[in-house]
Design a protein around this motif. Structure first.
Motif, PDB file in Angstrom:
ATOM      1  N   SER A 166       0.820  -1.212   0.000  1.00 34.06           N
ATOM      2  CA  SER A 166       0.000   0.000   0.000  1.00 34.06           C
ATOM      3  C   SER A 166       0.854   1.262   0.000  1.00 34.06           C
ATOM      4  CB  SER A 166      -0.944   0.005   1.204  1.00 34.06           C
ATOM      5  OG  SER A 166      -0.208  -0.034   2.414  1.00 34.06           O
ATOM      6  N   GLU A 167       2.046   1.175   0.625  1.00 36.83           N
ATOM      7  CA  GLU A 167       2.916   2.349   0.721  1.00 36.83           C
ATOM      8  C   GLU A 167       4.356   1.890   0.912  1.00 36.83           C
ATOM      9  OE1 GLU A 167       3.456   5.603   4.179  1.00 36.83           O
ATOM     10  OE2 GLU A 167       1.512   5.737   3.145  1.00 36.83           O
ATOM     11  N   CYS A 168       5.297   2.627   0.343  1.00 35.36           N
ATOM     12  CA  CYS A 168       6.718   2.329   0.545  1.00 35.36           C
ATOM     13  C   CYS A 168       7.528   3.594   0.279  1.00 35.36           C
ATOM     14  CB  CYS A 168       7.185   1.188  -0.359  1.00 35.36           C
ATOM     15  SG  CYS A 168       7.075   1.531  -2.129  1.00 35.36           S
ATOM     16  N   LEU A 169       8.811   3.549   0.615  1.00 38.41           N
ATOM     17  CA  LEU A 169       9.662   4.707   0.334  1.00 38.41           C
ATOM     18  C   LEU A 169       9.750   4.923  -1.167  1.00 38.41           C
ATOM     19  CD1 LEU A 169      12.566   4.306   2.916  1.00 38.41           C
ATOM     20  CD2 LEU A 169      10.653   5.907   2.986  1.00 38.41           C
ATOM     21  N   SER A 170      10.136   3.878  -1.890  1.00 36.37           N
ATOM     22  CA  SER A 170      10.104   3.884  -3.351  1.00 36.37           C
ATOM     23  C   SER A 170      10.059   2.438  -3.815  1.00 36.37           C
ATOM     24  CB  SER A 170      11.319   4.605  -3.947  1.00 36.37           C
ATOM     25  OG  SER A 170      12.419   3.739  -4.083  1.00 36.37           O
ATOM     26  N   THR A 171       9.372   2.188  -4.919  1.00 36.47           N
ATOM     27  CA  THR A 171       9.260   0.811  -5.408  1.00 36.47           C
ATOM     28  C   THR A 171      10.614   0.283  -5.875  1.00 36.47           C
ATOM     29  OG1 THR A 171       8.572   1.639  -7.588  1.00 36.47           O
ATOM     30  CG2 THR A 171       6.827   0.997  -6.041  1.00 36.47           C
ATOM     31  N   ASN A 172      11.473   1.156  -6.407  1.00 37.40           N
ATOM     32  CA  ASN A 172      12.805   0.702  -6.815  1.00 37.40           C
ATOM     33  C   ASN A 172      13.612   0.221  -5.615  1.00 37.40           C
ATOM     34  OD1 ASN A 172      12.452   1.259  -9.580  1.00 37.40           O
ATOM     35  ND2 ASN A 172      14.530   2.080  -9.745  1.00 37.40           N
ATOM     36  N   ASP A 173      13.596   0.999  -4.535  1.00 35.74           N
ATOM     37  CA  ASP A 173      14.323   0.593  -3.331  1.00 35.74           C
ATOM     38  C   ASP A 173      13.742  -0.693  -2.750  1.00 35.74           C
ATOM     39  OD1 ASP A 173      15.995   2.745  -3.559  1.00 35.74           O
ATOM     40  OD2 ASP A 173      15.035   3.934  -1.978  1.00 35.74           O
ATOM     41  N   PHE A 174      12.412  -0.791  -2.742  1.00 33.01           N
ATOM     42  CA  PHE A 174      11.739  -1.967  -2.181  1.00 33.01           C
ATOM     43  C   PHE A 174      12.121  -3.223  -2.963  1.00 33.01           C
ATOM     44  CE2 PHE A 174       8.339  -4.911  -1.292  1.00 33.01           C
ATOM     45  CZ  PHE A 174       7.951  -4.639   0.014  1.00 33.01           C
ATOM     46  N   LEU A 175      12.054  -3.143  -4.292  1.00 30.35           N
ATOM     47  CA  LEU A 175      12.363  -4.306  -5.122  1.00 30.35           C
ATOM     48  C   LEU A 175      13.852  -4.652  -5.059  1.00 30.35           C
ATOM     49  CD1 LEU A 175      11.500  -6.488  -7.062  1.00 30.35           C
ATOM     50  CD2 LEU A 175      11.531  -4.809  -8.926  1.00 30.35           C
ATOM     51  N   THR A 176      14.703  -3.641  -5.062  1.00 28.28           N
ATOM     52  CA  THR A 176      16.147  -3.893  -4.953  1.00 28.28           C
ATOM     53  C   THR A 176      16.473  -4.606  -3.652  1.00 28.28           C
ATOM     54  OG1 THR A 176      16.683  -1.959  -6.313  1.00 28.28           O
ATOM     55  CG2 THR A 176      18.421  -2.802  -4.883  1.00 28.28           C
ATOM     56  N   HIS A 177      15.840  -4.181  -2.571  1.00 23.23           N
ATOM     57  CA  HIS A 177      16.051  -4.829  -1.268  1.00 23.23           C
ATOM     58  C   HIS A 177      15.602  -6.293  -1.313  1.00 23.23           C
ATOM     59  CE1 HIS A 177      16.429  -5.183   3.083  1.00 23.23           C
ATOM     60  NE2 HIS A 177      15.199  -5.664   3.133  1.00 23.23           N
ATOM     61  N   LEU A 178      14.475  -6.562  -1.959  1.00 24.79           N
ATOM     62  CA  LEU A 178      13.985  -7.937  -2.062  1.00 24.79           C
ATOM     63  C   LEU A 178      14.946  -8.826  -2.844  1.00 24.79           C
ATOM     64  CD1 LEU A 178      10.144  -7.569  -2.766  1.00 24.79           C
ATOM     65  CD2 LEU A 178      11.242  -8.319  -0.648  1.00 24.79           C
ATOM     66  N   THR A 179      15.556  -8.274  -3.891  1.00 21.55           N
ATOM     67  CA  THR A 179      16.465  -9.086  -4.715  1.00 21.55           C
ATOM     68  C   THR A 179      17.708  -9.515  -3.940  1.00 21.55           C
ATOM     69  OG1 THR A 179      17.673  -7.163  -5.610  1.00 21.55           O
ATOM     70  CG2 THR A 179      15.723  -7.921  -6.827  1.00 21.55           C
ATOM     71  N   LYS A 180      18.054  -8.765  -2.912  1.00 21.14           N
ATOM     72  CA  LYS A 180      19.239  -9.103  -2.120  1.00 21.14           C
ATOM     73  C   LYS A 180      18.979 -10.253  -1.157  1.00 21.14           C
ATOM     74  CE  LYS A 180      21.146  -4.422  -2.368  1.00 21.14           C
ATOM     75  NZ  LYS A 180      21.490  -3.182  -1.627  1.00 21.14           N
ATOM     76  N   LYS A 181      17.704 -10.523  -0.893  1.00 23.89           N
ATOM     77  CA  LYS A 181      17.350 -11.572   0.070  1.00 23.89           C
ATOM     78  C   LYS A 181      16.630 -12.757  -0.566  1.00 23.89           C
ATOM     79  CE  LYS A 181      17.021  -8.669   4.187  1.00 23.89           C
ATOM     80  NZ  LYS A 181      16.215  -8.343   5.388  1.00 23.89           N
ATOM     81  N   ASN A 182      16.180 -12.584  -1.816  1.00 20.33           N
ATOM     82  CA  ASN A 182      15.382 -13.626  -2.460  1.00 20.33           C
ATOM     83  C   ASN A 182      15.820 -13.811  -3.909  1.00 20.33           C
ATOM     84  OD1 ASN A 182      12.967 -13.853  -0.340  1.00 20.33           O
ATOM     85  ND2 ASN A 182      13.377 -11.680  -0.683  1.00 20.33           N
ATOM     86  N   ASN A 183      15.653 -15.023  -4.409  1.00 16.92           N
ATOM     87  CA  ASN A 183      15.916 -15.302  -5.820  1.00 16.92           C
ATOM     88  C   ASN A 183      14.618 -15.071  -6.592  1.00 16.92           C
ATOM     89  OD1 ASN A 183      17.041 -16.142  -8.230  1.00 16.92           O
ATOM     90  ND2 ASN A 183      16.710 -18.322  -7.795  1.00 16.92           N
ATOM     91  N   LEU A 184      14.362 -13.832  -6.940  1.00 17.38           N
ATOM     92  CA  LEU A 184      13.110 -13.469  -7.594  1.00 17.38           C
ATOM     93  C   LEU A 184      13.155 -13.786  -9.078  1.00 17.38           C
ATOM     94  CD1 LEU A 184      12.489  -9.984  -5.941  1.00 17.38           C
ATOM     95  CD2 LEU A 184      11.516 -12.186  -5.265  1.00 17.38           C
ATOM     96  N   GLY A 185      12.023 -14.211  -9.611  1.00 17.14           N
ATOM     97  CA  GLY A 185      11.937 -14.508 -11.030  1.00 17.14           C
ATOM     98  C   GLY A 185      11.956 -13.248 -11.872  1.00 17.14           C
ATOM     99  N   GLU A 186      12.521 -13.372 -13.066  1.00 12.67           N
ATOM    100  CA  GLU A 186      12.532 -12.235 -13.985  1.00 12.67           C
ATOM    101  C   GLU A 186      11.099 -11.833 -14.312  1.00 12.67           C
ATOM    102  OE1 GLU A 186      14.984 -10.817 -17.921  1.00 12.67           O
ATOM    103  OE2 GLU A 186      14.335 -12.911 -17.844  1.00 12.67           O
ATOM    104  N   GLY A 187      10.861 -10.527 -14.355  1.00 10.70           N
ATOM    105  CA  GLY A 187       9.519 -10.025 -14.610  1.00 10.70           C
ATOM    106  C   GLY A 187       8.750  -9.689 -13.352  1.00 10.70           C
ATOM    107  N   THR A 188       9.326  -9.988 -12.179  1.00  9.76           N
ATOM    108  CA  THR A 188       8.669  -9.658 -10.914  1.00  9.76           C
ATOM    109  C   THR A 188       8.463  -8.148 -10.811  1.00  9.76           C
ATOM    110  OG1 THR A 188       9.459 -11.593  -9.709  1.00  9.76           O
ATOM    111  CG2 THR A 188       8.982  -9.632  -8.399  1.00  9.76           C
ATOM    112  N   THR A 189       7.302  -7.747 -10.306  1.00 10.61           N
ATOM    113  CA  THR A 189       6.994  -6.327 -10.166  1.00 10.61           C
ATOM    114  C   THR A 189       6.605  -5.997  -8.729  1.00 10.61           C
ATOM    115  OG1 THR A 189       4.631  -6.580 -10.689  1.00 10.61           O
ATOM    116  CG2 THR A 189       6.129  -6.189 -12.537  1.00 10.61           C
ATOM    117  N   VAL A 190       6.839  -4.755  -8.365  1.00  8.75           N
ATOM    118  CA  VAL A 190       6.333  -4.192  -7.110  1.00  8.75           C
ATOM    119  C   VAL A 190       5.497  -2.977  -7.469  1.00  8.75           C
ATOM    120  CG1 VAL A 190       6.918  -2.984  -4.977  1.00  8.75           C
ATOM    121  CG2 VAL A 190       8.213  -5.008  -5.650  1.00  8.75           C
TER     122      VAL A 190
END
Length: 249
Positions: free
Chosen positions: A19-43
């Protein structure tokens, strides 16, 4: 909230909503550092507290009025092909807006989309580079949809241009489809990809005022080179400018 998506080029993608975040780029970048996300994943989010634009600019957006999302791609292309990503995403946004019957859509170098001299969308591409190859990119897109009033008088939206509100998820799905289709062209020759991009450049071949870190000058955009540098003709001479080194006034 996470949701797997079928009928997509990216079979392992996940659509994540917050619903809310600092920025979607920061949120997704943070997730990629902890998870093996599939290509095409969106936030996707309704509101960014610190929405990011180019050169640390802020992206203004009212809550639940616009499309704010980031996309994960894993192109594994040479660093020298980075501009291909800008071409693909810019033209996908233009294609989406054209499908929504908006007229006068242009690509403003390097990362904005304009309609009738006003900004409707911005792009922020952040790359992860290893051994001179782009292994992973997070692409942030802000697209003004149902916002009617802006602090920036140079902004517009689908609502302001068409007079009608749009379903944000529908617009996102159209855009995702356009990006996926054009992403298949990532291996094409840059010269081939550039043709459509240059044909849709904002203020192409028109005398305009520009500013760099030295002065203000008159010139006209005539081309973009394979590295994404804008080529401006000034007093009959063609000069190349990198991202951030010149701006259109």
């Amino acid at each position: 909230m996470c949701k797997k998506t079928a009928n997509s080029l990216f079979k392992d993608k996940t659509n994540i909503y917050v619903s809310e975040c600092l920025s979607t780029n920061d949120f997704l970048t943070h997730l990629t550092k902890k998870n093996n996300l599939g290509e095409g994943t969106t936030v996707m989010t309704d509101y960014q507290v610190k929405g990011k634009g180019q050169r640390n600019n802020m992206w203004e957006s009212k809550k639940k009025k616009n499309l704010l999302f980031s996309l994960l791609l894993k192109p594994n292309i040479p660093l020298s092909d980075q501009f291909k990503l800008h071409i693909i995403v810019s033209l996908a946004i233009k294609e989406t807006l054209t499908k929504l019957d908006l007229k006068g859509v242009k690509v403003k170098w390097p990362n904005d989309i304009y309609i009738n001299d006003k900004k409707i969308s911005g792009i922020l591409i952040e790359s992860q580079i290893f051994n001179k190859k782009i292994k992973q990119v997070v692409i942030g897109i802000g697209l003004n949809i149902n916002q009617n009033n802006f602090d920036d008088l140079n902004a517009t939206s689908i609502l302001k241009e068409s007079g009608n509100e749009s379903d944000i998820k529908h617009v996102r799905n159209l855009l995702n489809t356009a990006i996926e289709k054009r992403y298949l062209d990532i291996t094409k020759n840059i010269e081939e990809l550039k043709l459509e991009y240059i044909a849709n450049l904002y203020k192409l071949n028109k005398d305009q005022n520009f500013a760099n870190n030295k002065n203000i000058f008159v010139g006209r955009i005539v081309d973009v080179d394979n590295d994404g540098r804008i080529i401006i003709e000034v007093n009959g001479n063609r000069q190349k400018f990198d991202f951030g080194s010149v701006r259109l006034l």
